[in-house]
Motif scaffolding. Structure first.
Motif, PDB file in Angstrom:
ATOM      1  N   VAL A  17     -25.352  61.164  97.736  1.00 26.19           N
ATOM      2  CA  VAL A  17     -25.078  60.089  96.781  1.00 26.19           C
ATOM      3  C   VAL A  17     -24.724  58.798  97.517  1.00 26.19           C
ATOM      4  N   ILE A  18     -23.794  58.881  98.445  1.00 29.80           N
ATOM      5  CA  ILE A  18     -23.397  57.732  99.255  1.00 29.80           C
ATOM      6  C   ILE A  18     -23.779  58.032 100.697  1.00 29.80           C
ATOM      7  N   GLU A  19     -24.765  57.318 101.214  1.00 23.66           N
ATOM      8  CA  GLU A  19     -25.307  57.616 102.536  1.00 23.66           C
ATOM      9  C   GLU A  19     -24.661  56.805 103.657  1.00 23.66           C
ATOM     10  N   TRP A  20     -23.665  56.006 103.336  1.00 19.74           N
ATOM     11  CA  TRP A  20     -22.985  55.233 104.371  1.00 19.74           C
ATOM     12  C   TRP A  20     -22.300  56.178 105.371  1.00 19.74           C
ATOM     13  N   PRO A  21     -22.121  55.740 106.610  1.00 12.21           N
ATOM     14  CA  PRO A  21     -21.356  56.546 107.583  1.00 12.21           C
ATOM     15  C   PRO A  21     -19.965  56.845 107.025  1.00 12.21           C
TER      16      PRO A  21
ATOM     17  N   ALA B 170     -17.181  57.081 108.462  1.00  8.55           N
ATOM     18  CA  ALA B 170     -16.132  56.231 109.027  1.00  8.55           C
ATOM     19  C   ALA B 170     -16.017  54.908 108.273  1.00  8.55           C
ATOM     20  N   VAL B 171     -17.121  54.484 107.668  1.00  6.91           N
ATOM     21  CA  VAL B 171     -17.120  53.255 106.872  1.00  6.91           C
ATOM     22  C   VAL B 171     -16.736  53.544 105.429  1.00  6.91           C
ATOM     23  N   TRP B 172     -17.299  54.618 104.864  1.00  6.84           N
ATOM     24  CA  TRP B 172     -17.150  54.883 103.434  1.00  6.84           C
ATOM     25  C   TRP B 172     -15.800  55.491 103.064  1.00  6.84           C
ATOM     26  N   TYR B 173     -15.298  56.440 103.835  1.00  3.07           N
ATOM     27  CA  TYR B 173     -14.076  57.146 103.445  1.00  3.07           C
ATOM     28  C   TYR B 173     -12.846  56.232 103.302  1.00  3.07           C
ATOM     29  N   PRO B 174     -12.638  55.262 104.187  1.00  8.03           N
ATOM     30  CA  PRO B 174     -11.502  54.354 103.958  1.00  8.03           C
ATOM     31  C   PRO B 174     -11.634  53.577 102.651  1.00  8.03           C
ATOM     32  N   ILE B 175     -12.862  53.230 102.279  1.00  5.57           N
ATOM     33  CA  ILE B 175     -13.088  52.534 101.007  1.00  5.57           C
ATOM     34  C   ILE B 175     -12.867  53.490  99.843  1.00  5.57           C
ATOM     35  N   LEU B 176     -13.417  54.700  99.972  1.00  3.25           N
ATOM     36  CA  LEU B 176     -13.313  55.690  98.891  1.00  3.25           C
ATOM     37  C   LEU B 176     -11.862  56.070  98.629  1.00  3.25           C
ATOM     38  N   TYR B 177     -11.151  56.474  99.688  1.00  2.42           N
ATOM     39  CA  TYR B 177      -9.791  56.978  99.511  1.00  2.42           C
ATOM     40  C   TYR B 177      -8.739  55.866  99.489  1.00  2.42           C
ATOM     41  N   GLY B 178      -9.108  54.683  99.978  1.00  4.34           N
ATOM     42  CA  GLY B 178      -8.142  53.600  99.984  1.00  4.34           C
ATOM     43  C   GLY B 178      -8.221  52.702  98.762  1.00  4.34           C
ATOM     44  N   ILE B 179      -9.434  52.545  98.207  1.00  3.71           N
ATOM     45  CA  ILE B 179      -9.619  51.615  97.087  1.00  3.71           C
ATOM     46  C   ILE B 179     -10.187  52.317  95.856  1.00  3.71           C
ATOM     47  N   VAL B 180     -11.351  52.942  96.018  1.00  2.00           N
ATOM     48  CA  VAL B 180     -12.091  53.476  94.864  1.00  2.00           C
ATOM     49  C   VAL B 180     -11.283  54.510  94.091  1.00  2.00           C
ATOM     50  N   LEU B 181     -10.731  55.497  94.790  1.00  2.89           N
ATOM     51  CA  LEU B 181     -10.016  56.567  94.100  1.00  2.89           C
ATOM     52  C   LEU B 181      -8.619  56.149  93.651  1.00  2.89           C
ATOM     53  N   SER B 182      -8.223  54.950  93.998  1.00  2.00           N
ATOM     54  CA  SER B 182      -6.955  54.426  93.494  1.00  2.00           C
ATOM     55  C   SER B 182      -7.139  53.686  92.166  1.00  2.00           C
ATOM     56  N   THR B 183      -8.320  53.099  91.990  1.00  3.37           N
ATOM     57  CA  THR B 183      -8.553  52.251  90.809  1.00  3.37           C
ATOM     58  C   THR B 183      -9.582  52.815  89.834  1.00  3.37           C
ATOM     59  N   ARG B 184     -10.638  53.422  90.355  1.00  5.99           N
ATOM     60  CA  ARG B 184     -11.746  53.823  89.481  1.00  5.99           C
ATOM     61  C   ARG B 184     -11.410  54.966  88.513  1.00  5.99           C
ATOM     62  N   PRO B 185     -10.568  55.948  88.866  1.00  6.85           N
ATOM     63  CA  PRO B 185     -10.271  57.018  87.906  1.00  6.85           C
ATOM     64  C   PRO B 185      -9.736  56.494  86.576  1.00  6.85           C
ATOM     65  N   LYS B 186      -8.867  55.517  86.605  1.00  5.64           N
ATOM     66  CA  LYS B 186      -8.312  54.978  85.363  1.00  5.64           C
ATOM     67  C   LYS B 186      -9.384  54.268  84.551  1.00  5.64           C
ATOM     68  N   LYS B 187     -10.218  53.461  85.226  1.00  3.82           N
ATOM     69  CA  LYS B 187     -11.283  52.741  84.534  1.00  3.82           C
ATOM     70  C   LYS B 187     -12.318  53.699  83.957  1.00  3.82           C
ATOM     71  N   SER B 188     -12.749  54.660  84.773  1.00  3.84           N
ATOM     72  CA  SER B 188     -13.745  55.628  84.308  1.00  3.84           C
ATOM     73  C   SER B 188     -13.183  56.509  83.197  1.00  3.84           C
ATOM     74  N   GLY B 189     -11.907  56.872  83.318  1.00  5.68           N
ATOM     75  CA  GLY B 189     -11.282  57.679  82.281  1.00  5.68           C
ATOM     76  C   GLY B 189     -11.267  56.974  80.937  1.00  5.68           C
ATOM     77  N   ALA B 190     -11.033  55.666  80.956  1.00  3.60           N
ATOM     78  CA  ALA B 190     -11.033  54.890  79.716  1.00  3.60           C
ATOM     79  C   ALA B 190     -12.422  54.871  79.087  1.00  3.60           C
TER      80      ALA B 190
END
Length: 351
Positions: A59-63, A65-85
């Motif tokens: 799904v996400i083909e980025w390395p 080392a690049v993607w995980y800090p974004i995923l666990y630092g930003i995306v999974l902090s904000t997107r669950p609430k938005k997607s849940g709504a």
């Protein structure tokens, strides 16, 4: 000298050992697999689901080392609430589940009743979330299924959908000492039974309207352009589905157009974008449009909220008057006819 077991196996019928003659062939199973769904709309169920989905290298083909800090630092902090709504808007409250799970279960149950007379066991699973492919497969093996037809529920192939389902299925098989024999239902973007079902669904829906759409959008889930450049055949198959539909319905490429939805992240995705196209049509004076999702087997967040809800709102705000969303095939007679026809073909010689 006592004959070996190997020599016993070379004997002609009628000379096999009694135990071998008494052996019964194992059961045949069918496993329908859809994309997946969260177990609830609150933060933690959404986070678990999104973490599994967005950690998939298909799904996400980025390395990493690049993607995980974004995923666990930003995306999974904000997107669950938005997607849940968003999920909360379309949630099946009667069964406390997403429509995707409701419809996929219904497909599995209806196919099971249809194939019961053939002695075929039918189950359904999700690539992400529950019930997982591995857990359902384990149950099928416990019930004696030695031959399994696995059906990735995606008409058009993409590495982000069909391939990752195949990956997970064979990953589960790789953990087994004794594997079942497996067949995979191939993509069916150009199958006559599928094109006919889509066409009849469209015609039936439009016949019930009090307006005639000037333009009909075939909105497919998008993928990044870079994936296509690396060889993903998905857009070509989407275009072929649409071409065959135009031919079947007698429409031209101005009446029925292809768009792509659900883009995510900074990359350029397949175009034209659905939301931009809907807005553009309204601003150009088009007053009535219809949209449907031929790449989705059942209605889900992307069809019910993003198209029936968000796209309709964009169209109206830009000056459009009439917007209608044509439901997916779901577990309708037309939809089940497609699934049954393709499964029966793959069961040939087995059941």
């Amino acid at each position: 000298m006592t004959p070996s077991k190997t020599s016993d196996r070379t004997a002609v019928a009628g000379q096999w050992p009694a135990g071998v003659l008494a052996a019964k062939p194992g059961k045949v199973g069918v496993l329908l697999v859809n994309l997946g769904t969260p177990d609830g709309t609150d933060y933690w169920p959404m986070r678990r689901y999104l973490a599994e989905f967005l950690s998939d290298r298909r799904v996400i083909e980025w390395p990493r080392a690049v993607w995980y800090p974004i995923l666990y630092g930003i995306v999974l902090s904000t997107r669950p609430k938005k997607s849940g709504a968003l999920y909360d808007k379309i949630w099946n409250r009667a069964q406390n589940e997403s429509p995707l799970r409701t419809f996929t279960r219904a497909q599995g149950e209806k196919l099971a009743r249809t194939l019961e007379a053939n002695g075929v066991h039918v189950e359904w699973a999700m690539r992400y979330g529950n019930p997982s492919i591995e857990s359902v497969l384990s149950g099928m093996l416990a019930k004696g299924c030695e031959r399994i037809v696995m059906f990735p529920l995606y008409p058009q192939y993409s590495a982000t959908t069909t391939a990752t389902v195949n990956d997970k299925f064979f990953e589960a098989l790789s953990k087994l000492r004794a594997m079942p024999t497996a067949r995979i239902v191939p993509p069916y973007y150009d199958e006559p039974v599928y094109i006919d079902a889509l066409a009849r669904s469209i015609e039936t829906h439009l016949a019930g309207l009090d307006f005639e759409p000037e333009v009909v959008l075939a909105s497919y889930h998008g993928i990044p352009q870079s994936y296509v450049q690396r060889g993903d055949p998905y857009p070509a198959q989407c275009e072929e589905t649409t071409r065959l539909l135009r031919e079947h319905l007698g429409w031209d490429d101005k009446k029925l157009i292809v768009t792509y939805q659900s883009r995510f992240g900074p990359e350029e995705w397949l175009q034209p974008y659905t939301d931009k196209t809907v807005e553009k049509l309204a601003r150009e004076g088009v007053k009535s449009i219809a949209a449907f999702n031929p790449g989705f087997v059942v209605d889900c967040l992307e069809t019910l909220e993003e198209i029936a809800g968000e796209a309709a709102e964009i169209f109206h705000q830009a000056g459009g008057t009439n917007f209608t969303h044509i439901p997916c095939l779901n577990d309708s007679p037309e939809g089940m006819a497609v699934i049954e026809a393709l499964v029966r073909r793959e069961l040939s010689g087995w059941a």
